[in-house]
Every structure is written in structure tokens, then in C-alpha cells.
Design a protein around this motif. Sequence first.
Motif, PDB file in Angstrom:
ATOM      1  N   GLY A  21       0.761  -1.239   0.000  1.00  0.00           N
ATOM      2  CA  GLY A  21       0.000   0.000   0.000  1.00  0.00           C
ATOM      3  C   GLY A  21       0.789   1.286   0.000  1.00  0.00           C
ATOM      4  O   GLY A  21       0.205   2.368   0.107  1.00  0.00           O
ATOM      5  N   HIS A  22       2.104   1.234  -0.132  1.00  0.00           N
ATOM      6  CA  HIS A  22       2.919   2.451  -0.106  1.00  0.00           C
ATOM      7  C   HIS A  22       3.102   3.019  -1.509  1.00  0.00           C
ATOM      8  O   HIS A  22       3.264   2.272  -2.472  1.00  0.00           O
ATOM      9  N   HIS A  23       3.105   4.355  -1.595  1.00  0.00           N
ATOM     10  CA  HIS A  23       3.470   5.009  -2.853  1.00  0.00           C
ATOM     11  C   HIS A  23       4.982   5.172  -2.875  1.00  0.00           C
ATOM     12  O   HIS A  23       5.579   5.624  -1.897  1.00  0.00           O
ATOM     13  N   VAL A  24       5.615   4.790  -3.987  1.00  0.00           N
ATOM     14  CA  VAL A  24       7.076   4.704  -4.042  1.00  0.00           C
ATOM     15  C   VAL A  24       7.624   5.540  -5.190  1.00  0.00           C
ATOM     16  O   VAL A  24       7.195   5.392  -6.341  1.00  0.00           O
ATOM     17  N   LEU A  25       8.580   6.409  -4.880  1.00  0.00           N
ATOM     18  CA  LEU A  25       9.406   7.037  -5.901  1.00  0.00           C
ATOM     19  C   LEU A  25      10.621   6.138  -6.099  1.00  0.00           C
ATOM     20  O   LEU A  25      11.377   5.903  -5.151  1.00  0.00           O
ATOM     21  N   LEU A  26      10.779   5.612  -7.299  1.00  0.00           N
ATOM     22  CA  LEU A  26      11.894   4.710  -7.603  1.00  0.00           C
ATOM     23  C   LEU A  26      12.902   5.475  -8.454  1.00  0.00           C
ATOM     24  O   LEU A  26      12.633   5.805  -9.609  1.00  0.00           O
ATOM     25  N   LEU A  27      14.064   5.784  -7.865  1.00  0.00           N
ATOM     26  CA  LEU A  27      15.055   6.621  -8.530  1.00  0.00           C
ATOM     27  C   LEU A  27      16.231   5.820  -9.056  1.00  0.00           C
ATOM     28  O   LEU A  27      16.709   4.905  -8.389  1.00  0.00           O
ATOM     29  N   ASP A  28      16.677   6.207 -10.258  1.00  0.00           N
ATOM     30  CA  ASP A  28      17.950   5.706 -10.766  1.00  0.00           C
ATOM     31  C   ASP A  28      18.495   6.732 -11.755  1.00  0.00           C
ATOM     32  O   ASP A  28      17.870   7.765 -11.993  1.00  0.00           O
ATOM     33  N   ASP A  71      14.835  12.200 -11.488  1.00  0.00           N
ATOM     34  CA  ASP A  71      14.917  13.555 -10.939  1.00  0.00           C
ATOM     35  C   ASP A  71      15.113  13.501  -9.424  1.00  0.00           C
ATOM     36  O   ASP A  71      14.162  13.280  -8.668  1.00  0.00           O
ATOM     37  N   TYR A  72      16.335  13.725  -8.983  1.00  0.00           N
ATOM     38  CA  TYR A  72      16.620  13.672  -7.547  1.00  0.00           C
ATOM     39  C   TYR A  72      15.882  14.759  -6.767  1.00  0.00           C
ATOM     40  O   TYR A  72      15.674  14.631  -5.557  1.00  0.00           O
ATOM     41  N   ALA A  73      15.485  15.830  -7.437  1.00  0.00           N
ATOM     42  CA  ALA A  73      14.743  16.887  -6.748  1.00  0.00           C
ATOM     43  C   ALA A  73      13.425  16.379  -6.182  1.00  0.00           C
ATOM     44  O   ALA A  73      12.894  16.942  -5.217  1.00  0.00           O
ATOM     45  N   ARG A  74      12.914  15.291  -6.758  1.00  0.00           N
ATOM     46  CA  ARG A  74      11.655  14.717  -6.253  1.00  0.00           C
ATOM     47  C   ARG A  74      11.796  14.180  -4.826  1.00  0.00           C
ATOM     48  O   ARG A  74      10.799  13.938  -4.146  1.00  0.00           O
ATOM     49  N   LEU A  75      13.038  13.993  -4.384  1.00  0.00           N
ATOM     50  CA  LEU A  75      13.250  13.499  -3.023  1.00  0.00           C
ATOM     51  C   LEU A  75      12.707  14.466  -1.972  1.00  0.00           C
ATOM     52  O   LEU A  75      12.505  14.068  -0.822  1.00  0.00           O
ATOM     53  N   ALA A  76      12.468  15.694  -2.359  1.00  0.00           N
ATOM     54  CA  ALA A  76      11.892  16.659  -1.419  1.00  0.00           C
ATOM     55  C   ALA A  76      10.516  16.209  -0.944  1.00  0.00           C
ATOM     56  O   ALA A  76      10.039  16.648   0.108  1.00  0.00           O
ATOM     57  N   GLN A  77       9.845  15.306  -1.689  1.00  0.00           N
ATOM     58  CA  GLN A  77       8.518  14.821  -1.326  1.00  0.00           C
ATOM     59  C   GLN A  77       8.574  13.591  -0.427  1.00  0.00           C
ATOM     60  O   GLN A  77       7.545  13.179   0.106  1.00  0.00           O
TER      61      GLN A  77
END
Length: 278
Positions: A21-28, A71-77
Motif C-alpha cells: 500500500g505504499h506510494h514509491v518514488l523509484l530513482l535511478d 529527478d533527484y529533486a523529487r526526493l523533497a517529497q
Amino acid sequence: MAVVGAGTIGRSVAHALATTGHHVLLLDTTDQLLDQSIRQLRRDLRFERLLGQVQDRDDAEVLRRIEPTTDYARLAQAGFVIENTTEDWDVKREVYQQLDQLCAPGVVFAANTSCVPITRLAAQTTRPEQVLGMHFMNPVPVKPVVEMVRGFHTSPETVARARALLAAMGKEGVLVEDSPGFVANRVMMLAVNEAAYLVHEHVAEPAEVDRIFTSCFGHPMGMLATADLIGLDTVLLSIEQLHDRFADSKYRPCPLLRRMVDAGHLGRKSGQGFFTYT
């Protein structure tokens, strides 16, 4: 949630988070790597269904909860970050410096590392009390326990937040102290390295080595098949870390491992390791 690194283990962590149930930002670093990861994740979800491991689950909804991005800037969320980059100090140091700059002050950083010291990673940030180790074992969705590692500065509140996340994923944490290889890899990598030496010295073929462990000791997977699953490049980096940190010859990497990695025979992810995969 943010998962940094979309390789084998990062993809598996995102899988476990999204199915709970978690929303995940998957970065690479590239769209190509992220596309490969999402394609493999689709196959993983189908495979679970074929094995009868799931019943009432909307796989499309699981995939919608995972948002790939470069986009590493998305880590702000992000409210919690799990880092899964390669076991290379120079890479990890840069990643933690970026995380510290981009993430909100209260965000916890969990290092999914097998050998890199948590205290050393925490020192790259201005929030060392909010850094801990969360060593997920592969395949993450089916493993009930996670090795949690407390660094020198890790606060009780950070440990409690990590335990709460694991509970929401249907898992438990076993808390250990920060030491090279922690518990799991200090023992397992030594065993994998010795198994590789047995092949290198022509004592036995890979299938015979693994059969001893699966048939005589009841292990679900032999040492060399486990190495192929982890990735022989990751195994080699982990053993090198142990050799460097302990300065003990018992952790000297097997020459066969080095040769296989140089040849691109990395295990399951390349199709060839100690065994062949199609």
C-alpha cells in the motif's frame, strides 16, 4: 517512500512496499535502467500469481504506486528513504550528500547495504541520528525478517520509525550493531567465497557444492546459487569491503570470482554465473 537504486534489490524493495500500500518514488540514473526495472517487476508480479502466492491483488494498482524517476529533486517529497546503490564507497558517499541536501529535515535514511559501515554513511550527512541500516534479503517480498543496523549516532526514534515501516510491510526487524558485514554477510560472504574456492581449486563442480548444502543441510538454495541471485559483482564488492575493514586474509576474494566478474558473468542478472539462466 523513496527507493534510491532500481537494481535487483531496489526493485524488490519497491515491489514489497507497493504491494503493502505504499506510494514509491523509484530513482535511478537513466530512464533505460528504470524501464528495465519496471519490466522485470511486471514479470515478478506475474510469476507470483503463477506460483499461487497471491489471490486478491490488483497488479495494475501495484504498478501505479511505483513512480520511476531520474529527478533527484523529487526526493523533497519523500518521508522515508531506502538507499540501494552499489556497494561502492565513492558512489554511496555522493548519494548521501545529495540526500542530505534534498530531503526534508525529519526524513530517515535507511541504507540497504550488506557491508558498508552505517556510521561512515551517516557522517556524510547533517542528521547522523536519522541514519540506520535496513538490510533486506532477496527476494524481499517473501523474506519475513530484515537485519536492522544501529550506527553510532542512530537514535531510538529512528529505530522505532524503521520498525513501524517494517510492520506495515508485514516484516520484523532484528537489530544488530554496526560492524563490517553486520551478521548476515560477515558469515554468508565468507561461506560464498569458500564455495567459490572449492570450484577454483577443482574440488567440486558448482552443482555438487550446492547439492551438499541443499540435500545434507536442508538449505533451500546452495551457496553458489545464492551468489548468482545476489549478483557476483555485489558479492565481490562485499568481500573486498570485509577484507579491507578487517585486514584479515580469511576474507581474501577468490580469484575465480574476480575473473567471472571481469568476464561479465554476474549471475542471474547477466544470464550466466556459476550456473546458466535462460
